[in-house]
Structure formats: C-alpha cells, structure tokens
Design an enzyme around this catalytic site. Structure first.
Site, short mmCIF file in Angstrom:
data_model
loop_
_atom_site.label_atom_id
_atom_site.label_comp_id
_atom_site.label_asym_id
_atom_site.label_seq_id
_atom_site.Cartn_x
_atom_site.Cartn_y
_atom_site.Cartn_z
N ILE A 1 0.90 -1.15 0.00
CA ILE A 1 0.00 0.00 0.00
C ILE A 1 0.94 1.20 0.00
O ILE A 1 1.57 1.50 1.00
CB ILE A 1 -0.94 0.00 1.22
N PRO A 2 1.08 1.88 -1.13
CA PRO A 2 2.21 2.79 -1.38
C PRO A 2 2.16 4.14 -0.66
O PRO A 2 2.03 5.19 -1.28
CB PRO A 2 2.17 2.96 -2.89
N CYS A 3 2.35 4.12 0.65
CA CYS A 3 2.38 5.36 1.42
C CYS A 3 3.61 6.21 1.08
O CYS A 3 3.62 7.41 1.32
CB CYS A 3 2.31 5.07 2.91
N HIS A 4 4.63 5.58 0.48
CA HIS A 4 5.82 6.34 0.08
C HIS A 4 5.51 7.34 -1.03
O HIS A 4 6.28 8.26 -1.27
CB HIS A 4 6.95 5.40 -0.36
N ARG A 5 4.36 7.20 -1.69
CA ARG A 5 3.98 8.09 -2.78
C ARG A 5 3.29 9.36 -2.29
O ARG A 5 2.84 10.17 -3.10
CB ARG A 5 3.07 7.36 -3.77
#
Length: 161
Positions: A131-135
């Site tokens: 779940i791409p929270c780095h984005r």
C-alpha cells in the site's frame, strides 16, 4: 503452536534493508522495515515462522525492486480503523511513479480538512510498499516522514521514476 493458530512471519533482504512480513491464514497483515522510525527487527515470541507462506509476496517484492512489477496482486488485510481504511484505499489508487499530497488524499476520501489525520493514517500504514504510502509527499513536494526512513522513501520514489 502451529502456523494456523498464530500470526505467521518471514523475513527477506531487500535493497532498503531487511523486511519482516506478517500474515494470517487469509492475507498479508504487515510489512516492517529494519530501519527508520517504525523499525521492527524481531518477530513477537508467539509468532510462527513460515517462509513458504510468503513465497508469492517475496517474489512480487523482488520483481518490484528489480523494476519488473508496478502493481501487487496479493490479498491484503491491514488492521485499520474505518477512517484509516479509507486512507489506505486512497493510497492504493495512487498510480506507480506518481505522488499525491496529504491534502489531495484528504480530498479524495471526502475529508478535505483532515490532512493531519491522513498523515497519521499514512504513517501507521502496516503494509508499506504494498500500500504505497511512500507516494505521499508534502504540499510543497518535499519528502515527509516514512516508516522505513527517508532514505528508503527516496529509493522507492527513484525506483518508480
């Protein structure tokens, strides 16, 4: 205790350090970094190691880190409140190679003034990378906190460019 009655886990090496993966019988529940403010180096004593259970997840992560995978296809079950679940769903809608601000995520979930709460939910994402929270970046485009550390966040964003 067998793997069916406990949280199962495995570890893997990655370009951003060792990763600890957790799951229950139906889905992945966690991805933890060995560095950063949310670092977790060891499994709980009552967890059961089951490397075979994570074969597909590890393969997809390796493909992602080698630039051959843009979307994960795994069952995920992150523990979350209803608000956090809305944020996590919005994060999953951020396309590979793109970023969004906390404000944009707050607007996406219909809570335009909840930027701080979105930040907290983002920071508590138990399945980072999947779940791409780095984005998610600051309103000025700056890199903000990341559970695996800002170096890992920089690496992941650069990988997706």
């Amino acid at each position: 205790m067998n793997a069916r009655s406990c949280t199962v886990f495995s570890t893997m090496n990655s370009p951003i350090g060792s990763l600890l993966l957790t799951a229950h019988e139906r889905a992945l529940t966690g991805l933890y970094f060995s560095q950063g403010k949310k670092a977790r180096l060891n499994a709980d004593p009552d967890w059961c190691r089951d490397d075979d259970r994570f074969e597909q997840a590890k393969e997809q992560l390796q493909e992602y880190f080698s630039g051959r995978r843009r979307v994960f296809d795994l069952p995920l079950d992150p523990p979350a409140t209803p608000f956090q679940a809305r944020v996590l769903k919005a994060l999953q809608g951020i396309p590979y190679g793109q970023t969004r601000t906390y404000k944009e995520i707050a607007e996406t979930i219909g809570s335009p003034k909840a930027m701080r709460a979105v930040g907290n939910a983002n920071g508590n994402n138990p399945l980072a990378i999947f779940i791409p929270c780095h984005r998610v970046v600051g309103s000025d485009g700056s890199l903000t906190g990341f559970g695996g550390g800002l170096d890992a966040k920089r690496f992941l964003l650069a990988l997706e460019r």
